[in-house]
Design a protein around this motif. Structure first.
Motif, short mmCIF file in Angstrom:
data_model
loop_
_atom_site.label_atom_id
_atom_site.label_comp_id
_atom_site.label_asym_id
_atom_site.label_seq_id
_atom_site.Cartn_x
_atom_site.Cartn_y
_atom_site.Cartn_z
N PRO A 128 12.37 -7.50 -23.12
CA PRO A 128 12.54 -8.29 -21.88
C PRO A 128 13.18 -7.49 -20.74
CG PRO A 128 13.17 -9.60 -23.78
CD PRO A 128 12.98 -8.20 -24.28
N ASN A 129 14.21 -6.71 -21.03
CA ASN A 129 14.85 -5.92 -19.98
C ASN A 129 13.94 -4.84 -19.45
OD1 ASN A 129 17.25 -7.37 -20.05
ND2 ASN A 129 18.20 -6.02 -21.56
N ILE B 256 10.61 -4.90 -19.32
CA ILE B 256 9.60 -5.52 -18.48
C ILE B 256 10.21 -5.94 -17.14
CG2 ILE B 256 7.98 -7.45 -18.26
CD1 ILE B 256 7.22 -5.24 -20.32
N ALA B 257 11.41 -6.47 -17.16
CA ALA B 257 12.08 -6.85 -15.90
C ALA B 257 12.27 -5.64 -15.00
CB ALA B 257 13.42 -7.52 -16.21
N GLU C 137 8.94 -4.68 -13.48
CA GLU C 137 8.52 -5.62 -12.43
C GLU C 137 9.27 -5.40 -11.13
OE1 GLU C 137 6.96 -9.44 -15.07
OE2 GLU C 137 9.08 -9.35 -14.47
N ALA D 184 6.81 -11.20 -26.14
CA ALA D 184 5.84 -10.63 -25.19
C ALA D 184 4.96 -11.72 -24.57
CB ALA D 184 4.99 -9.58 -25.89
N LYS E 66 5.72 -14.53 -23.60
CA LYS E 66 6.44 -15.24 -22.52
C LYS E 66 6.62 -14.36 -21.28
CE LYS E 66 8.95 -17.93 -25.98
NZ LYS E 66 10.26 -18.18 -26.63
N LEU E 67 6.19 -13.09 -21.36
CA LEU E 67 6.37 -12.16 -20.25
C LEU E 67 5.05 -11.98 -19.50
CD1 LEU E 67 8.45 -9.50 -22.23
CD2 LEU E 67 9.34 -11.23 -20.66
N ASN E 68 5.13 -11.44 -18.31
CA ASN E 68 3.95 -11.23 -17.46
C ASN E 68 3.27 -9.92 -17.83
OD1 ASN E 68 2.06 -11.58 -15.42
ND2 ASN E 68 3.37 -10.60 -13.88
N VAL E 69 2.67 -9.90 -19.03
CA VAL E 69 2.02 -8.69 -19.54
C VAL E 69 0.71 -9.06 -20.22
CG1 VAL E 69 4.24 -7.54 -19.94
CG2 VAL E 69 3.15 -8.79 -21.82
#
Length: 234
Positions: free
Chosen positions: A17-18, A20-21, A24, A51, A53-56
């Motif tokens: 999560p970190n 991907i943040a 972004e 994953a 739940k992430l924008n990927v």
């Protein structure tokens, strides 16, 4: 230009999560369009659900292929979707997204088909353990023997591929601990390889797959793989 960030993951639910943040929030020159692809290599933790739940884009592998197979899956996706560049970036957080601009700068300056982010050209940031640095020095010398090129961080998993390298890798890519062996493969194919200094950090979660006795096994296995790649008919 379309850039696909390929993030191979095996049990990286804590760090993903970190990472991907941070990606972004990354700002690149306007001509570059960044898209993210997480390749879940049949993790046994909650990586897949995290994953989703992430924008990927998520590639959920049904069996564990190892790092080489996971990266090649991402490169096949890049080829099928006509990406101009692909960047391999570890899912454990060791490769800060802000360092990506240095690799793009090197690509623009040199036109290399493969750009490797190196920890050891300026010796800043996380330098790995003493034993691992010995192993990396060994692979540097071995690669110089096989290819005639001095790549100081030949085990680095922070890499930028152009279209030639993407197409070649989509057809064949070493499946297990692929980084040193792939340099022999790319060199025999005539691809230009460049190394550029980057700063890496300690992993933010998970465990390395190369520990204790496996370090010796890794060295032997990769040495043999590099030798057979060297003698293999082009």
């Amino acid at each position: 230009m379309k850039i696909l960030i390929i993030i191979p993951c095996f049990n990286e639910q804590a760090s993903l999560p970190n990472l991907i943040a941070d990606l972004e929030r990354l700002t690149l020159p306007e001509k570059y369009r960044l898209q993210l692809c997480v390749v879940n290599d049949c993790s046994t933790d909650n990586t897949s659900n995290v994953a989703q739940k992430l924008n990927v884009t998520l590639l959920d592998l049904p069996v564990n292929l190892g790092i080489g197979g996971a990266v090649q899956s991402g490169l096949k996706y890049a080829l099928l979707n006509n990406y101009d560049l692909a960047v391999q970036m570890d899912g454990d957080g060791q490769h800060p997204p802000a360092e990506l601009q240095k690799m793009i700068d090197c690509y623009e300056k040199t036109g290399a088909s493969l750009v490797i982010g190196s920890r050891f050209l300026i010796k800043e940031g996380f330098q790995s353990s003493f034993l691992r640095r010995l192993g990396i020095t060994y692979f540097h010398l071995l690669n110089k023997f096989f290819t005639g090129k001095s790549i100081y961080d030949s085990t680095s998993g922070f890499r930028l591929f152009d279209k030639k390298a993407i197409e070649l890798s989509a057809r064949y890519y070493p499946d297990d601990y692929p980084e040193p062996e792939s340099l022999v493969f790319f060199s025999k194919a005539g691809l230009a390889i460049q190394e550029t200094p980057v700063i890496m950090v300690h992993r933010t979660g998970g465990q390395s797959s190369i520990r204790s006795f496996t370090s010796f096994y890794y060295c032997v296995k990769v040495t043999l793989a590099m030798f057979f790649s060297f003698i293999r008919k082009s």
